[in-house]
Motif scaffolding. Sequence first.
Motif, PDB file in Angstrom:
ATOM      1  N   GLY A 435     -25.843 -26.590 -13.266  1.00 52.53           N
ATOM      2  CA  GLY A 435     -25.239 -25.809 -14.343  1.00 52.53           C
ATOM      3  C   GLY A 435     -23.729 -25.805 -14.315  1.00 52.53           C
ATOM      4  N   GLN A 436     -23.106 -26.937 -13.928  1.00 51.22           N
ATOM      5  CA  GLN A 436     -21.640 -26.988 -13.854  1.00 51.22           C
ATOM      6  C   GLN A 436     -21.154 -28.419 -14.039  1.00 51.22           C
ATOM      7  OE1 GLN A 436     -21.087 -25.514  -9.820  1.00 51.22           O
ATOM      8  NE2 GLN A 436     -21.070 -27.582  -8.966  1.00 51.22           N
ATOM      9  N   GLN A 437     -19.866 -28.503 -14.332  1.00 49.24           N
ATOM     10  CA  GLN A 437     -19.225 -29.815 -14.395  1.00 49.24           C
ATOM     11  C   GLN A 437     -18.518 -30.066 -13.065  1.00 49.24           C
ATOM     12  OE1 GLN A 437     -19.163 -32.330 -16.567  1.00 49.24           O
ATOM     13  NE2 GLN A 437     -20.667 -31.261 -17.840  1.00 49.24           N
ATOM     14  N   PRO A 438     -18.753 -31.211 -12.408  1.00 50.91           N
ATOM     15  CA  PRO A 438     -18.094 -31.485 -11.119  1.00 50.91           C
ATOM     16  C   PRO A 438     -16.579 -31.597 -11.294  1.00 50.91           C
ATOM     17  CG  PRO A 438     -19.942 -32.972 -11.483  1.00 50.91           C
ATOM     18  CD  PRO A 438     -19.689 -32.274 -12.781  1.00 50.91           C
ATOM     19  N   LEU A 439     -15.848 -31.053 -10.322  1.00 50.12           N
ATOM     20  CA  LEU A 439     -14.394 -31.169 -10.277  1.00 50.12           C
ATOM     21  C   LEU A 439     -13.972 -31.388  -8.837  1.00 50.12           C
ATOM     22  CD1 LEU A 439     -13.031 -28.223 -12.510  1.00 50.12           C
ATOM     23  CD2 LEU A 439     -13.006 -30.659 -13.076  1.00 50.12           C
ATOM     24  N   THR A 440     -12.818 -32.019  -8.654  1.00 50.36           N
ATOM     25  CA  THR A 440     -12.157 -32.025  -7.355  1.00 50.36           C
ATOM     26  C   THR A 440     -10.836 -31.291  -7.518  1.00 50.36           C
ATOM     27  OG1 THR A 440     -13.152 -34.073  -6.508  1.00 50.36           O
ATOM     28  CG2 THR A 440     -11.046 -33.420  -5.580  1.00 50.36           C
ATOM     29  N   LEU A 441     -10.732 -30.125  -6.884  1.00 53.36           N
ATOM     30  CA  LEU A 441      -9.501 -29.334  -6.935  1.00 53.36           C
ATOM     31  C   LEU A 441      -8.650 -29.742  -5.745  1.00 53.36           C
ATOM     32  CD1 LEU A 441     -11.144 -25.879  -7.774  1.00 53.36           C
ATOM     33  CD2 LEU A 441     -10.357 -27.657  -9.352  1.00 53.36           C
ATOM     34  N   TRP A 442      -7.622 -30.535  -6.009  1.00 55.78           N
ATOM     35  CA  TRP A 442      -6.810 -31.150  -4.956  1.00 55.78           C
ATOM     36  C   TRP A 442      -5.569 -30.301  -4.708  1.00 55.78           C
ATOM     37  CZ3 TRP A 442      -8.176 -35.809  -2.526  1.00 55.78           C
ATOM     38  CH2 TRP A 442      -7.227 -36.306  -1.608  1.00 55.78           C
ATOM     39  N   THR A 453      -5.362 -21.218   2.625  1.00 58.07           N
ATOM     40  CA  THR A 453      -5.758 -19.840   2.352  1.00 58.07           C
ATOM     41  C   THR A 453      -6.143 -19.675   0.886  1.00 58.07           C
ATOM     42  OG1 THR A 453      -4.238 -19.071   4.074  1.00 58.07           O
ATOM     43  CG2 THR A 453      -5.014 -17.439   2.474  1.00 58.07           C
ATOM     44  N   LEU A 454      -5.327 -20.244   0.002  1.00 55.02           N
ATOM     45  CA  LEU A 454      -5.579 -20.145  -1.431  1.00 55.02           C
ATOM     46  C   LEU A 454      -6.860 -20.880  -1.812  1.00 55.02           C
ATOM     47  CD1 LEU A 454      -4.635 -19.211  -4.217  1.00 55.02           C
ATOM     48  CD2 LEU A 454      -3.179 -21.256  -4.334  1.00 55.02           C
ATOM     49  N   ALA A 455      -7.053 -22.087  -1.258  1.00 55.95           N
ATOM     50  CA  ALA A 455      -8.262 -22.852  -1.556  1.00 55.95           C
ATOM     51  C   ALA A 455      -9.508 -22.093  -1.110  1.00 55.95           C
ATOM     52  CB  ALA A 455      -8.198 -24.216  -0.872  1.00 55.95           C
ATOM     53  N   ASN A 456      -9.412 -21.431   0.030  1.00 60.83           N
ATOM     54  CA  ASN A 456     -10.538 -20.664   0.550  1.00 60.83           C
ATOM     55  C   ASN A 456     -10.892 -19.506  -0.385  1.00 60.83           C
ATOM     56  OD1 ASN A 456     -12.423 -19.991   2.759  1.00 60.83           O
ATOM     57  ND2 ASN A 456     -11.144 -18.163   2.973  1.00 60.83           N
ATOM     58  N   GLU A 457      -9.868 -18.804  -0.885  1.00 58.38           N
ATOM     59  CA  GLU A 457     -10.101 -17.690  -1.796  1.00 58.38           C
ATOM     60  C   GLU A 457     -10.654 -18.171  -3.140  1.00 58.38           C
ATOM     61  OE1 GLU A 457      -9.829 -14.304  -1.274  1.00 58.38           O
ATOM     62  OE2 GLU A 457      -9.691 -15.007   0.805  1.00 58.38           O
ATOM     63  N   VAL A 458     -10.141 -19.294  -3.631  1.00 57.71           N
ATOM     64  CA  VAL A 458     -10.633 -19.855  -4.890  1.00 57.71           C
ATOM     65  C   VAL A 458     -12.097 -20.242  -4.750  1.00 57.71           C
ATOM     66  CG1 VAL A 458     -10.439 -21.818  -6.470  1.00 57.71           C
ATOM     67  CG2 VAL A 458      -8.376 -20.609  -5.737  1.00 57.71           C
ATOM     68  N   GLU A 459     -12.462 -20.848  -3.614  1.00 57.42           N
ATOM     69  CA  GLU A 459     -13.870 -21.213  -3.405  1.00 57.42           C
ATOM     70  C   GLU A 459     -14.758 -19.972  -3.437  1.00 57.42           C
ATOM     71  OE1 GLU A 459     -16.682 -23.996  -0.584  1.00 57.42           O
ATOM     72  OE2 GLU A 459     -15.125 -22.804   0.400  1.00 57.42           O
ATOM     73  N   LYS A 460     -14.325 -18.882  -2.790  1.00 57.07           N
ATOM     74  CA  LYS A 460     -15.112 -17.655  -2.775  1.00 57.07           C
ATOM     75  C   LYS A 460     -15.326 -17.122  -4.194  1.00 57.07           C
ATOM     76  CE  LYS A 460     -13.509 -14.700   0.320  1.00 57.07           C
ATOM     77  NZ  LYS A 460     -12.512 -14.078   1.225  1.00 57.07           N
ATOM     78  N   GLU A 601      -7.841 -18.739 -13.492  1.00 63.17           N
ATOM     79  CA  GLU A 601      -7.663 -18.801 -14.949  1.00 63.17           C
ATOM     80  C   GLU A 601      -7.462 -20.244 -15.406  1.00 63.17           C
ATOM     81  OE1 GLU A 601      -4.395 -16.329 -15.969  1.00 63.17           O
ATOM     82  OE2 GLU A 601      -5.365 -14.465 -15.297  1.00 63.17           O
ATOM     83  N   GLN A 602      -6.657 -20.984 -14.644  1.00 59.29           N
ATOM     84  CA  GLN A 602      -6.392 -22.380 -15.004  1.00 59.29           C
ATOM     85  C   GLN A 602      -7.632 -23.251 -14.799  1.00 59.29           C
ATOM     86  OE1 GLN A 602      -3.328 -23.110 -16.361  1.00 59.29           O
ATOM     87  NE2 GLN A 602      -3.089 -20.891 -16.157  1.00 59.29           N
ATOM     88  N   ILE A 603      -8.362 -23.005 -13.725  1.00 63.38           N
ATOM     89  CA  ILE A 603      -9.557 -23.807 -13.430  1.00 63.38           C
ATOM     90  C   ILE A 603     -10.619 -23.604 -14.502  1.00 63.38           C
ATOM     91  CG2 ILE A 603     -11.503 -24.073 -11.822  1.00 63.38           C
ATOM     92  CD1 ILE A 603      -9.535 -23.437  -9.564  1.00 63.38           C
ATOM     93  N   VAL A 604     -10.776 -22.351 -14.944  1.00 64.70           N
ATOM     94  CA  VAL A 604     -11.756 -22.072 -15.995  1.00 64.70           C
ATOM     95  C   VAL A 604     -11.477 -22.925 -17.216  1.00 64.70           C
ATOM     96  CG1 VAL A 604     -12.554 -20.317 -17.635  1.00 64.70           C
ATOM     97  CG2 VAL A 604     -12.313 -19.736 -15.217  1.00 64.70           C
ATOM     98  N   GLY A 605     -10.195 -23.128 -17.497  1.00 66.72           N
ATOM     99  CA  GLY A 605      -9.833 -23.996 -18.619  1.00 66.72           C
ATOM    100  C   GLY A 605     -10.335 -25.411 -18.430  1.00 66.72           C
ATOM    101  N   PHE A 606     -10.230 -25.941 -17.198  1.00 62.93           N
ATOM    102  CA  PHE A 606     -10.726 -27.299 -16.930  1.00 62.93           C
ATOM    103  C   PHE A 606     -12.240 -27.356 -16.999  1.00 62.93           C
ATOM    104  CE2 PHE A 606      -6.497 -27.753 -15.062  1.00 62.93           C
ATOM    105  CZ  PHE A 606      -6.141 -29.009 -15.520  1.00 62.93           C
ATOM    106  N   LEU A 607     -12.919 -26.312 -16.507  1.00 63.67           N
ATOM    107  CA  LEU A 607     -14.379 -26.281 -16.579  1.00 63.67           C
ATOM    108  C   LEU A 607     -14.851 -26.216 -18.015  1.00 63.67           C
ATOM    109  CD1 LEU A 607     -15.135 -23.826 -13.631  1.00 63.67           C
ATOM    110  CD2 LEU A 607     -15.798 -26.235 -13.741  1.00 63.67           C
TER     111      LEU A 607
END
Length: 612
Positions: A435-442, A453-460, A601-607
């Motif tokens: 139920g999602q579109q694959p992304l690589t958040l680099w 730290t930020l990547a860890n929080e975004v994953e959560k 907020e920005q990632i939701v736009g890409f999804l």
Amino acid sequence: MKSLLKFITCGSVDDGKSTLIGHMLYDAKMLFADQEKSLELDSKVGSRGGEIDYSLLLDGLMAEREQGVTIDVAYRYFTTDHRSFIVADTPGHEEYTRNMAVGAASADLAVILVDASKGVITQTKRHARICSLMGIKHLVLAVNKMDLIAYDKDQFEKIKKDFEQLTYQFHVDSVQVIPVSATEGDNITEISDHTHWYDGVPLLPYLEQVDARKETDQDDFVLPVQRVSRPNHHFRGFQGQVEAGSVSVGEEVIVLPSREKAEVESILVTDRETETAASGQPVTVQLDREVDVSRGNVLTTAPELNVTDMFTATILWMDDTELVPGRNYFVKIGTNMKPGTVMNIKHKIDINTGEEVNPGRIFKNELVVCDISLSDHMVFDTFEHNEALGGFILIDRVTNMTSASGVIEHPLRRSENVVWEETDITRDFRARQKGQQPLTLWFTGLSGSGKSTLANEVEKKLVARGHHTMLLDGDNVRHGLNKDLSFKESDRVENIRRISEVAGLMNEAGLIALTSFISPYARDRSSAKEIIGDAFVEIHVSTPLEECERRDVKGLYAKARAGEIPNFTGISSPYEAPEDPDIEIDTSRYSLEEATDYVMEQIVGFLDKNDE
């Protein structure tokens, strides 16, 4: 019609290349009256005490005239009663070797100059090898400044012997050695009284009579498509230069790489219809049926041309930066260009001996043999069989500068034995299942910028929203997948390549991959994007160096400042910040919660964009 000879002059600095050609033009009366008058006037304020400075005819740049050296390639066209010529006067300074290689690429013959008082030196050997690499089969050694050694025959014979020994290992058809004086005019257009012991011909008469036609055993038609011409809906022609063989109306040709077949319906050379076209002619070919053909494809009658994605090549490295295995470039062969990677450096070629030596580190103007992997199949041939499809250049993907020129030695057969296996469960199926579109958040940024730290929080946050994720952290992967890699540049390049491949596989599994790596080089992040594709989202954690040092969570900056850690990004190794990242965040300006919310907020736009 007179035959045309394209030749270059090359040699070390101040060997007299420009002076030689200028004197040849002057003596042969191949100057207009205003050119001759201008030369005489310019020479009065030149460096020869008022005597004619023939180099001024070739050295057109102000810097060249001031320094007395050639910087850029100077082309001159002239004609005699016997032949037409295009001469490329190339630089001698090692710094401008790339310019010399450019001139050699289109030449039939090379006139290599040496100073009679110095003999064959390293730059002479380098230029001779480059000429051989570029497929030049006819070499002339002009032993210049004979007047400075009183036209000594013994010294001339010694230089001649040294050069002939050097060229024994080259695949050349002829070698001619001529004693000359570019300033005095000895043996340039006429035999000199000063060299009564020389029984050969002067330089210009030799160039007028030498047969420098490139023999080829390839009879098959080869046309790299440069442009598709569609002036109206009735006409669709494929334009380019015939690089080998000939073709006739009604003949069947193969389109590579698709291997579709069609017959030639019409042939135009310029705007004239003709029944046949041969090697060297610019043509427009129309086929008898609709076939998918675009720029970079090849029309041919030779089905044995290589269509694969790996080859071994000899390259002349021309970039100011070091050649690092694993780095990605654009590879241009003929009219086609695709991303490619220098995968493995086999050995370096010693300039003096031609022997294979341990590659070590590769810097500007060195010759190396390496394996190159392409992002997709391309049509090519060996350089020995077809220069147009066997020669190539590497282009830096960030600066667009030419980093190397090379020749293809042979394809790597193992690439033909590895075939992509299509599976029934596809990437799209796996993505729909989750139920999602694959992304690589680099996430990229300096050590201590807060990217992990930020990547860890975004994953959560993503997991809390029901997404399926995997976080790849720079330190964590070095405990397993990349534990064999150090922090030198070549290993850093390989580190990023492996992570890119893994992230791409995770996207194939339908996952959202998050990667937290310094990834300091722009070209390596560009390569990562090439591997991962449209799913790649670059997030620059742009926290300033001063703040990163203040945090210094692991004490790494202090150790780097003390010289205990070499190649540390931001201190002893550069960080190339992204110029146009998809997302940028400075964690020193926001709390962790605010920074996480902003990135989400920005990632939701890409999804959402991908969902569309």
